[in-house]
Design an enzyme around this catalytic site. Structure first.
Site, PDB file in Angstrom:
ATOM      1  N   LYS A  74      52.708  41.734  40.978  1.00 45.34           N
ATOM      2  CA  LYS A  74      51.624  41.056  39.583  1.00 45.34           C
ATOM      3  C   LYS A  74      50.958  42.364  40.920  1.00 45.34           C
ATOM      4  O   LYS A  74      51.147  42.929  41.522  1.00 45.34           O
ATOM      5  CB  LYS A  74      50.372  39.877  40.110  1.00 45.34           C
ATOM      6  CG  LYS A  74      49.137  39.877  39.540  1.00 45.34           C
ATOM      7  CD  LYS A  74      48.631  38.267  39.825  1.00 45.34           C
ATOM      8  CE  LYS A  74      47.407  38.136  39.576  1.00 45.34           C
ATOM      9  NZ  LYS A  74      47.079  37.051  39.201  1.00 45.34           N
ATOM     10  N   SER A 149      46.210  34.061  35.114  1.00 50.84           N
ATOM     11  CA  SER A 149      45.693  35.691  35.394  1.00 50.84           C
ATOM     12  C   SER A 149      47.307  36.140  35.570  1.00 50.84           C
ATOM     13  O   SER A 149      47.436  37.507  35.121  1.00 50.84           O
ATOM     14  CB  SER A 149      45.160  36.475  35.771  1.00 50.84           C
ATOM     15  OG  SER A 149      45.362  35.902  37.542  1.00 50.84           O
ATOM     16  N   SER A 173      46.027  30.499  38.651  1.00 55.40           N
ATOM     17  CA  SER A 173      46.829  32.053  37.847  1.00 55.40           C
ATOM     18  C   SER A 173      48.195  31.896  38.322  1.00 55.40           C
ATOM     19  O   SER A 173      48.608  32.738  37.434  1.00 55.40           O
ATOM     20  CB  SER A 173      46.013  33.279  38.327  1.00 55.40           C
ATOM     21  OG  SER A 173      45.396  32.987  37.738  1.00 55.40           O
TER      22      SER A 173
HETATM   23  N1  GLN Z   1      41.851  31.685  34.981  1.00 56.37           N
HETATM   24  C1  GLN Z   1      41.078  31.004  36.121  1.00 56.37           C
HETATM   25  C2  GLN Z   1      39.755  32.425  36.703  1.00 56.37           C
HETATM   26  O1  GLN Z   1      39.375  32.974  35.877  1.00 56.37           O
HETATM   27  C3  GLN Z   1      42.115  31.321  37.495  1.00 56.37           C
HETATM   28  C4  GLN Z   1      42.093  32.942  37.668  1.00 56.37           C
HETATM   29  C5  GLN Z   1      43.160  32.419  39.394  1.00 56.37           C
HETATM   30  O2  GLN Z   1      43.729  32.231  40.383  1.00 56.37           O
HETATM   31  N2  GLN Z   1      43.460  34.323  39.314  1.00 56.37           N
HETATM   32  O3  GLN Z   1      39.192  32.312  37.366  1.00 56.37           O
END
Ligand code: GLN
Length: 466
Positions: A74, A149, A173
């Protein structure tokens, strides 16, 4: 699915394929980038490393299990000398000066990095549309989002472009994109893997974790990355999870699920009925399943976003163009900060910084931030109580199916609510795994802190049960 790592390891050892062929093949498909999964290719590094592996094999030397295995990263992890953009304009040309501990451990084991993968900018999002590199497309239907994400990472694994990928999970994410693309994604207990070299989103819940096609591959990669790191004071040393210890789940007698997750209006009927059918199959194997009470999804989501926004506002304050990124000069220093941040950060990231600064500001912090901290403690206590009664908690990964590309951007609040089933476990800092079974977006298996082994064991049990 069988372990891809073991399979490729044997093919390399038996000289059925060369490492260079393998890496070149994967780089070729990644280069096409049909699903917008790639921010940058690490082709010269990858091919150079592959030649070394081939040389060893040709010389009759033994290679380690991960040697020559291609993986994705990532684009929020530092890998020295490579672009690390967090999918943002601000860091579009930023190159890592050092390598993240978790990635270094994989490199030391001989795994070969292929690409920095597309994601929501700074981890802010649930669809991988909040990125300057184009929305990530779902592996199974390109009209749908890849999830987020860590969307690029999950899609690459699902499509076989990488054998495994390293995602980051702050509130879901890793687990949610794994669910949307039908692969495994593991968020370990907070602190099991060092966060050093992972760009900070919300430090109190940020976790490093693997995405892969089998439980065995998750186990192998998890073991390599785990361990105490002097560069991250929240890490602790953990024991290697042995394969033989997770094959037999006879000792797991009682599990639970959260009643209100399933009774909520937000869950789509298809996921609800598939989940309840899975519960019946588990019961049929003689396991006691308890329906547990838990906080309402709204409370979980607002607690998580209150704290995550506060932490990200603080963490991202360093990104003002002074030390990193694309600085845009204004008339005064203050203007420079303002213009640099306004022009280079996405709408979603700015929404969170503004929200987070509000949460932390004088006159509001007692009412909002401290309340958030207090709720987090209550959530953790609730988990501790539950895990005296049950060994595992199962839940759906998401209340809904992956949305169409474009839909989440129109309604940020709906996007936040789609995280309802993942964020609670993050606040509790618990080990939790998505498996591509049980519902259309998978099942989530969670255990008490430091019981990562139990999660993998129960996942193995479910492989033949549901
Ligand atoms: N969708 C969640 C957020 O936007 C989790 C994102 C993540 O785990 N980086 O905070």
């Amino acid at each position: 699915m069988e372990s891809q790592i073991h399979k490729i390891h044997h093919q390399l050892m038996n000289q059925e394929i060369t490492c260079k062929q393998l890496i070149q093949e994967k780089l070729d498909v990644l280069k096409l980038n049909t699903h917008n999964t790639v921010n940058s290719l690490l082709d010269s590094m990858a091919l150079e490393l592959a030649s070394k592996v081939d040389e060893k094999i040709n010389n009759g030397e033994k290679i380690g299990l991960l040697e020559g295995i291609p993986f994705g990263i990532k684009d929020v992890y530092m890998v020295q000398g490579t672009y690390t953009t967090a999918s943002s304009y601000l860091l579009k040309n930023y190159k890592s000066p050092y390598t993240a501990t978790a990635i270094q451990k994989l490199l030391d084991a001989g795994a070969i990095p292929l690409a920095k993968e597309n994601c929501d900018s700074f981890g802010h999002g649930s669809s991988s549309e909040n990125t300057i590199f184009g929305a990530v497309k779902n592996a199974h239907n390109p009209e749908l989002v890849g999830g987020g994400s860590s969307g690029g990472s999950a899609v690459n694994v699902a499509k076989g472009h990488t054998v495994f990928s390293i995602g980051g999970d702050t509130g879901g994410s890793i687990r949610q994109p794994a669910g949307y693309n039908h692969v495994f994604g593991f968020k370990p207990t907070y602190g099991r893997i060092s966060r050093f070299g992972l760009m900070a989103y919300a430090s109190s819940t940020d976790c490093v974790g693997p995405i892969a096609k089998s439980i065995e591959d998750i186990r192998i990669v998890l073991n390599i990355m785990s361990g105490k790191d002097v560069k991250d004071q929240t890490t602790y040393s953990s024991e290697t999870i042995l394969q033989e210890n997770i094959l037999n789940a006879d000792d797991i007698k009682t599990i639970g699920y959260f009643k209100n997750f399933i009774e909520s209006d937000a869950i789509v009927p298809e996921i609800k009925s598939a989940f309840l059918a899975s519960i019946e199959k588990i019961k049929a194997k003689g396991i006691v399943v308890k329906a547990l009470d838990f906080f309402e999804a709204d409370t979980l989501v607002s607690t998580y976003y209150t704290l995550a926004m506060a932490e990200t506002a603080s963490n991202l304050s360093r990104l003002d163009g002074t030390n990193y990124g694309n600085r845009i000069e204004g008339d005064t220093l203050k203007d420079t900060y303002a213009i640099t941040r306004s022009e280079n950060l996405s709408e979603e990231t700015k929404r969170r910084i503004v929200g987070g600064n509000q949460v932390l500001s004088q006159g509001f912090s007692d009412e909002i931030y401290l309340k958030g901290l207090n709720l987090r403690d209550q959530i953790s206590e609730n988990f501790e109580k539950d895990f005296q009664d049950v060994e595992i908690i199962v839940s759906p990964v998401t209340p809904g199916l992956p949305p169409k590309i474009g839909d989440s951007l129109k309604d940020p609040l709906a996007m936040y609510l789609s995280d309802a089933y993942t964020v609670g476990f993050s606040l509790g800092q618990l080990p939790t795994l998505t498996i591509p079974q049980g519902t259309a977006t998978g099942l989530q298996i969670t255990a008490a802190k430091n019981n990562d082994e139990l999660v993998l064991k129960f996942a193995n049990f479910l492989k033949d049960t549901i």
